[in-house]
Design an enzyme around this catalytic site. Sequence first.
Site, PDB file in Angstrom:
ATOM      1  N   SER A 139       0.906  -1.194  -0.133  1.00 22.05           N
ATOM      2  CA  SER A 139       0.176   0.167   0.060  1.00 22.05           C
ATOM      3  C   SER A 139       0.909   1.230   0.045  1.00 22.05           C
ATOM      4  O   SER A 139       1.981   1.106   0.486  1.00 22.05           O
ATOM      5  CB  SER A 139      -0.993  -0.066   1.270  1.00 22.05           C
ATOM      6  OG  SER A 139      -1.401   1.333   1.393  1.00 22.05           O
ATOM      7  N   TYR A 152      -1.480  -0.917  10.424  1.00 18.57           N
ATOM      8  CA  TYR A 152      -1.802  -1.326   9.160  1.00 18.57           C
ATOM      9  C   TYR A 152      -0.526  -0.874   8.454  1.00 18.57           C
ATOM     10  O   TYR A 152       0.023  -1.610   7.537  1.00 18.57           O
ATOM     11  CB  TYR A 152      -2.879  -0.696   8.637  1.00 18.57           C
ATOM     12  CG  TYR A 152      -3.349  -1.020   7.184  1.00 18.57           C
ATOM     13  CD1 TYR A 152      -3.652  -2.359   6.739  1.00 18.57           C
ATOM     14  CD2 TYR A 152      -3.257  -0.146   6.238  1.00 18.57           C
ATOM     15  CE1 TYR A 152      -4.056  -2.475   5.467  1.00 18.57           C
ATOM     16  CE2 TYR A 152      -3.400  -0.300   5.033  1.00 18.57           C
ATOM     17  CZ  TYR A 152      -3.941  -1.632   4.576  1.00 18.57           C
ATOM     18  OH  TYR A 152      -4.092  -1.867   3.238  1.00 18.57           O
TER      19      TYR A 152
HETATM   20  N1  LIG Z   1      -8.990  -1.289  -1.357  1.00 19.35           N
HETATM   21  C1  LIG Z   1      -7.854  -0.201  -1.079  1.00 19.35           C
HETATM   22  O1  LIG Z   1      -8.003   0.972  -0.831  1.00 19.35           O
HETATM   23  C2  LIG Z   1      -6.366  -0.908  -0.767  1.00 19.35           C
HETATM   24  C3  LIG Z   1      -5.329   0.035  -0.762  1.00 19.35           C
HETATM   25  C4  LIG Z   1      -4.034  -0.500  -0.748  1.00 19.35           C
HETATM   26  C5  LIG Z   1      -3.929  -1.593  -0.473  1.00 19.35           C
HETATM   27  N2  LIG Z   1      -5.028  -2.703  -0.496  1.00 19.35           N
HETATM   28  C6  LIG Z   1      -4.578  -4.115  -0.122  1.00 19.35           C
HETATM   29  O2  LIG Z   1      -5.029  -4.994  -1.220  1.00 19.35           O
HETATM   30  C7  LIG Z   1      -5.440  -6.195  -0.568  1.00 19.35           C
HETATM   31  C8  LIG Z   1      -6.748  -6.897  -1.023  1.00 19.35           C
HETATM   32  O3  LIG Z   1      -7.616  -5.811  -0.508  1.00 19.35           O
HETATM   33  P1  LIG Z   1      -8.903  -5.334  -1.110  1.00 19.35           P
HETATM   34  O4  LIG Z   1      -8.927  -4.007  -1.090  1.00 19.35           O
HETATM   35  O5  LIG Z   1      -9.170  -6.051  -2.596  1.00 19.35           O
HETATM   36  O6  LIG Z   1     -10.033  -5.860  -0.059  1.00 19.35           O
HETATM   37  P2  LIG Z   1     -11.217  -7.052  -0.147  1.00 19.35           P
HETATM   38  O7  LIG Z   1     -12.058  -6.729  -1.218  1.00 19.35           O
HETATM   39  O8  LIG Z   1     -11.877  -6.912   1.471  1.00 19.35           O
HETATM   40  O9  LIG Z   1     -10.446  -8.223  -0.556  1.00 19.35           O
HETATM   41  C9  LIG Z   1      -9.855  -9.085   0.530  1.00 19.35           C
HETATM   42  C10 LIG Z   1      -9.776 -10.418   0.169  1.00 19.35           C
HETATM   43  O10 LIG Z   1      -8.950 -11.204   1.207  1.00 19.35           O
HETATM   44  C11 LIG Z   1      -9.856 -12.300   1.554  1.00 19.35           C
HETATM   45  N3  LIG Z   1      -9.190 -12.678   3.084  1.00 19.35           N
HETATM   46  C12 LIG Z   1      -9.750 -11.833   3.993  1.00 19.35           C
HETATM   47  N4  LIG Z   1      -9.201 -12.475   5.085  1.00 19.35           N
HETATM   48  C13 LIG Z   1      -8.786 -13.768   4.735  1.00 19.35           C
HETATM   49  C14 LIG Z   1      -8.377 -14.958   5.356  1.00 19.35           C
HETATM   50  N5  LIG Z   1      -8.234 -15.108   6.792  1.00 19.35           N
HETATM   51  N6  LIG Z   1      -8.017 -16.052   4.583  1.00 19.35           N
HETATM   52  C15 LIG Z   1      -8.315 -15.998   3.352  1.00 19.35           C
HETATM   53  N7  LIG Z   1      -8.584 -14.975   2.653  1.00 19.35           N
HETATM   54  C16 LIG Z   1      -9.070 -13.843   3.327  1.00 19.35           C
HETATM   55  C17 LIG Z   1     -11.166 -11.905   1.240  1.00 19.35           C
HETATM   56  O11 LIG Z   1     -11.941 -13.130   1.066  1.00 19.35           O
HETATM   57  P3  LIG Z   1     -12.897 -13.898   2.100  1.00 19.35           P
HETATM   58  O12 LIG Z   1     -13.434 -13.036   2.826  1.00 19.35           O
HETATM   59  O13 LIG Z   1     -13.829 -14.756   1.171  1.00 19.35           O
HETATM   60  O14 LIG Z   1     -11.732 -14.821   2.866  1.00 19.35           O
HETATM   61  C18 LIG Z   1     -11.226 -11.237   0.063  1.00 19.35           C
HETATM   62  O15 LIG Z   1     -11.061 -11.972  -0.988  1.00 19.35           O
HETATM   63  C19 LIG Z   1      -5.179  -6.101   0.833  1.00 19.35           C
HETATM   64  O16 LIG Z   1      -4.019  -6.666   1.132  1.00 19.35           O
HETATM   65  C20 LIG Z   1      -5.077  -4.532   1.250  1.00 19.35           C
HETATM   66  O17 LIG Z   1      -4.468  -4.474   2.264  1.00 19.35           O
HETATM   67  C21 LIG Z   1      -6.133  -2.216  -0.611  1.00 19.35           C
END
Ligand SMILES: NC(=O)c1ccc[n+]([C@@H]2O[C@H](COP(=O)([O-])OP(=O)(O)OC[C@H]3O[C@@H](n4cnc5c(N)ncnc54)[C@H](OP(=O)(O)O)[C@@H]3O)[C@@H](O)[C@H]2O)c1
Length: 264
Positions: A139, A152
């Site tokens: 991030s 975080y």
């Molecule tokens: N969105 C943003 O603004 C942003 C910015 C910078 C970085 N990121 C990073 O991008 C990555 C993806 O996030 P996203 O934004 O796409 O969020 P998201 O839509 O909430 O996706 C998170 C994914 O992780 C899975 N997950 C969560 N806990 C888990 C567990 N214990 N075991 C297995 N799978 C798990 C969830 O699926 P299930 O619930 O089905 O397990 C989901 O598929 C993260 O590392 C986040 O920190 C996001």
Amino acid sequence: MTRGTALITGASSGIGAVYAEKLAGRGFDLVIVARDFDRLSAISKRVSRDYGVAVTPLPADLSNSTDLKKVLAKLGDDMTLRLLVNCAGMGPNGTVLASDVEGLSEMVHLNVDVLHALTVTAAKVFASRGEGAIINIASVVALMPERFNPTYVASKAFVLALTEALEVELKPKGVRIQAVLPGFTRTEIFDRAGIDIKMIPQEMMMDASEMVDAALAGFDLGEIVTIPSLADLSLWQNFSQARGELAPHLSLKHAAGRYAIGAN
Ligand SMILES: NC(=O)c1ccc[n+]([C@@H]2O[C@H](COP(=O)([O-])OP(=O)(O)OC[C@H]3O[C@@H](n4cnc5c(N)ncnc54)[C@H](OP(=O)(O)O)[C@@H]3O)[C@@H](O)[C@H]2O)c1
């Protein structure tokens, strides 16, 4: 013929689900990992139908050690694997002082320990084969620690540092590794953390599809660190150069003169 298999964690929603779609479009077979089996199955059916690749749902709660071992075993056993994409992660809501330590530790475990175990396992497997690649979703907060939840931020700084350091070991083995540093990206992460996405300025919010397209373009360009929003690359280059200039001064026999301890 496919380009081999990509294993994507966090593929049931958000950034991981978009990677599944885009990598299938590039001809990869997929192993998609997350907890929600129904969503994985639906994505699996749609993506295999639309792109004609094999998609295997591998349901796992990566925070659970038995499930994590199952995914680590897959990394070791599947000879077709060429790419690991670490997207599974969770975000915080609020300050550290207002959070309970158990919740913060759970986030550190998923964002740091789990990603570390998957990355190191894939690195060893790919290095032994002389090919493969790892994409780690960090991030932009890794670069601005004062601006966000400290736990975080620290978890994402770990991902960035691990990726940059491991690249030194992997490059001579013919293995690629990339850290992707998204800014705000429109996904479920905000809902899951109880944050109202409408409170975030929309000019700071990128669509997940555009973010992943940019990240893959950065991968194609050979970038080790990709910051999808960053138009002026020289800002990052200057930052990296300044860090490099510090290096020769950081570990010396004597303390700096300003500490006035008489050793100089
Ligand atoms: N969105 C943003 O603004 C942003 C910015 C910078 C970085 N990121 C990073 O991008 C990555 C993806 O996030 P996203 O934004 O796409 O969020 P998201 O839509 O909430 O996706 C998170 C994914 O992780 C899975 N997950 C969560 N806990 C888990 C567990 N214990 N075991 C297995 N799978 C798990 C969830 O699926 P299930 O619930 O089905 O397990 C989901 O598929 C993260 O590392 C986040 O920190 C996001």
